[in-house]
Enzyme design. Structure first.
Site, PDB file in Angstrom:
ATOM      1  N   ASP A 205      -5.224  -7.062  -5.887  1.00  0.00           N
ATOM      2  CA  ASP A 205      -4.752  -5.716  -6.182  1.00  0.00           C
ATOM      3  C   ASP A 205      -5.574  -5.083  -7.315  1.00  0.00           C
ATOM      4  O   ASP A 205      -5.905  -5.760  -8.295  1.00  0.00           O
ATOM      5  CB  ASP A 205      -3.275  -5.842  -6.613  1.00  0.00           C
ATOM      6  CG  ASP A 205      -2.575  -4.516  -6.720  1.00  0.00           C
ATOM      7  OD1 ASP A 205      -2.471  -3.813  -5.714  1.00  0.00           O
ATOM      8  OD2 ASP A 205      -2.103  -4.181  -7.838  1.00  0.00           O
ATOM      9  N   GLU A 268      -9.019  -5.156  -3.334  1.00  0.00           N
ATOM     10  CA  GLU A 268      -8.661  -3.744  -3.180  1.00  0.00           C
ATOM     11  C   GLU A 268      -9.583  -2.997  -4.136  1.00  0.00           C
ATOM     12  O   GLU A 268      -9.294  -2.847  -5.326  1.00  0.00           O
ATOM     13  CB  GLU A 268      -7.199  -3.481  -3.542  1.00  0.00           C
ATOM     14  CG  GLU A 268      -6.832  -2.034  -3.257  1.00  0.00           C
ATOM     15  CD  GLU A 268      -5.757  -1.450  -4.171  1.00  0.00           C
ATOM     16  OE1 GLU A 268      -5.204  -0.399  -3.811  1.00  0.00           O
ATOM     17  OE2 GLU A 268      -5.469  -2.013  -5.244  1.00  0.00           O
TER      18      GLU A 268
HETATM   19  C1  GLC Z   1      -2.343  -1.133  -5.565  1.00  0.00           C
HETATM   20  C2  GLC Z   1      -1.274  -1.332  -4.532  1.00  0.00           C
HETATM   21  C3  GLC Z   1      -0.237  -0.286  -4.708  1.00  0.00           C
HETATM   22  C4  GLC Z   1       0.373  -0.447  -6.091  1.00  0.00           C
HETATM   23  C5  GLC Z   1      -0.699  -0.396  -7.169  1.00  0.00           C
HETATM   24  C6  GLC Z   1      -0.184  -0.898  -8.481  1.00  0.00           C
HETATM   25  O1  GLC Z   1      -3.015   0.057  -5.397  1.00  0.00           O
HETATM   26  O2  GLC Z   1      -1.848  -1.327  -3.255  1.00  0.00           O
HETATM   27  O3  GLC Z   1       0.757  -0.333  -3.725  1.00  0.00           O
HETATM   28  O4  GLC Z   1       1.309   0.578  -6.330  1.00  0.00           O
HETATM   29  O5  GLC Z   1      -1.780  -1.235  -6.841  1.00  0.00           O
HETATM   30  O6  GLC Z   1      -0.012  -2.281  -8.426  1.00  0.00           O
END
Ligand code: GLC
Length: 543
Positions: A205, A268
């Site tokens: 993440d 991500e």
């Molecule tokens: C990432 C996740 C998202 C979350 C954010 C904070 O972007 O995909 O859903 O709100 O991180 O952890």
């Protein structure tokens, strides 16, 4: 390719499936999906033919951000099940050849995490430096101009210890301080803990986050526009996107590769420039996979898609494996963003995702063409976007229950139970009905995955644009020719196409016959060695 080598790169060419656990299948009647529900519905995934699943957060959490606010990195959220359930899932899935990836959240914890509870007990706490604390600016007020994901100041005053703490997301998600070696050591142990339990890897993440500027300098104004530009007028160069994070990924890569088989790190990587994306792969010593958001947000046109694909492949280091996805729990579903619910476009989008070189990631429901659901304000659950400030729009729209059948509960939960988010209104869009129908989106998706495996062994590594795209996009990948007609008019393909293996619509012509592609239709054709593929510039309307 030798056996060991193949096993070590199973994700090259794989089709992964993002499974939003809470919305998948509810087996205990509480309206929330759970881990036992995944075990119960593994047949769907095996039948579909995917190689692995990435589970949205499974760790204990107060759910201010639905699991992205972790309060225990080595546990399982009681609403989703137990550690035994997760072990059983990894084991059962593994026996079906399905790998299980977990979601790891290293940028921040929940404020309910014992580290933060301890850290905020006083300035001399042993855990104080696990987080980012700052005094008020000289003369008072906030330490700098950083804003959180809701557009509010990213600093929260902690009365007890008399300092501000940083939260790039919600107030309940304090940012970790990655300048502290102890934080590195904690996460090494977390990785090892889950690797010991057999997880195949992690989706990481906020991989662009982790480190923050040591001097806490103000972010400059944003000059870019578009969905990947910094939000609320600020360019996030100091509260994220610091170069030091790559050393963390190199460290984790070493840990992942000490395992047999090696484990996978999928980031991500929320960056708008493909050069910046490439850096995450390192010199084949960083993340093995990194999500490509410029592709997610590209227009659904031949020109835009072929451009971003070409530029991606040119940017990534040699041997790096690109990742193609179009939906997720934050950005919404491609059946809406790209296709506005038009089934022809959904079929074509799936064909594109299944034929690009690298790794494809489907989001649950993509395979049946689920669209975003307009969740009424009173039923929305996503705190990050509740106030309407966040330009992402309400994210609940892509988190609604999986539509298993046409019953009132959608087959997601028991009759009479209220699901945590409402079901989509399009009850006809469901797995049971589509599984019976050989012409359904689901059947097409399965055929695409099967064809990818049969024709290429899944290892699609090559890509060649066959002509400058007009309304059509034609490319060669995995030894196949793919032609996608991204337009409202039919396109006669005057070239001799080799044996057509799959068409998203219309009749499959015999080898050598001229072919008319219907609007928003696409084909995959075998490239017979002796049949040159005449560039589609020869097509009417391709100019
Ligand atoms: C990432 C996740 C998202 C979350 C954010 C904070 O972007 O995909 O859903 O709100 O991180 O952890």
């Amino acid at each position: 390719m030798g056996k060991t080598e193949a096993a070590s790169t199973w994700w090259h060419g794989a089709v992964l499936y993002q499974l939003y656990v809470r919305s998948w299948l509810d087996t205990d009647g509480d309206g929330h999906g759970d881990l036992r529900g995944i075990v119960g519905a593994l047949d769907h995934l095996s039948w579909l033919g995917v190689d692995g699943i990435w589970l949205s957060p499974t760790m204990p959490s107060p759910d201010q951000d639905w699991g992205y606010d972790v309060s225990d990195y080595t546990g399982v959220h009681p609403e989703l099940g137990t550690l035994d359930d997760l072990d059983a899932l990894i084991d059962t899935a593994g026996r079906r050849g399905l790998r299980v990836l977990l979601d790891l959240v290293p940028n921040h914890t929940s404020s309910a995490h014992p580290w933060f509870v301890e850290a905020s007990s006083g300035r001399d706490s042993a855990y104080r430096d696990y987080y980012v604390w700052a005094d008020p600016a000289p003369g008072g007020g906030l330490p700098n101009n950083w804003l959180d994901a809701t557009g509010q100041p990213a600093w929260e005053w902690d009365e007890r210890s008399g300092q501000y703490y940083l939260h790039n997301f919600l107030v309940g998600q304090p940012d970790l301080n990655w300048w502290l070696p102890a934080v590195h050591e904690e996460f090494r142990q977390i990785l090892e803990f889950w690797f010991d339990r057999g997880v195949a890897g992690f989706r990481i993440d906020v991989a662009q986050g982790l480190y923050k500027d040591a001097l806490l300098r103000d972010n400059p104004p944003e000059t870019d526009t578009g969905p990947l530009a910094g939000r609320f007028g600020l360019r996030p160069v100091y509260n994220a996107n610091r170069p030091e994070k790559h050393e963390v990924f190199r460290d984790w890569r070493r840990i992942a590769e000490r395992r047999s088989p090696p484990r996978l790190l999928l980031g991500e990587t929320w960056v708008g420039d493909l050069g910046g994306l490439a850096v995450f792969y390192g010199d084949n010593d960083g993340l093995q996979l990194a999500f490509n958001f410029p592709f997610v947000f590209a227009d659904f046109t031949a020109a835009a898609l072929s451009s971003v694909v070409g530029r991606t492949l040119a940017s990534l280091p040699a041997g790096a494996c690109p990742v193609w996805t179009a939906s997720n729990h934050d950005v919404g579903r491609f059946a809406t963003r790209w296709c506005r619910g038009d089934e022809r476009k959904v079929r074509l989008a799936l064909l594109i995702l299944a034929t690009l070189p690298g790794t494809a990631v489907l989001y649950y429901g993509d395979e049946i063409g689920m669209t975003d659901v307009a969740v009424p304000a009173g039923l929305q659950r996503d705190a990050m976007t509740l106030g309407g400030q966040n330009p992402q729009g309400n994210r609940d729209r892509a988190r609604t229950p999986m539509q298993w059948d046409g019953s009132p509960s959608g087959g997601f939960t028991a009759d009479g139970v209220t699901p945590w988010l409402p079901l989509g209104a399009n009850a006809a869009c469901n797995v049971a009905d589509q599984r019976q129908d050989p012409r359904s989106i689901l059947s097409l998706c399965r055929s695409l995955i099967a064809l990818r495996r049969a024709e290429t062994g899944g290892h699609i590594a090559d890509y060649e644009l066959l002509a400058e795209p007009g309304d059509q996009w034609a490319y060669r990948s995995g030894g196949q020719a793919v032609v996608a007609n991204l337009s409202d008019h039919s396109a006669a393909v005057s070239c001799r196409v080799g044996e057509v293996l799959l068409a998203t619509a219309g009749q499959i012509p015999a080898a050598g016959e001229a072919l008319t592609l219907e609007p928003w239709a696409g084909i995959i054709a075998r490239q017979a060695g002796t049949l040159p593929f005449t560039p589609p510039a020869a097509w009417p309307g391709a100019g």
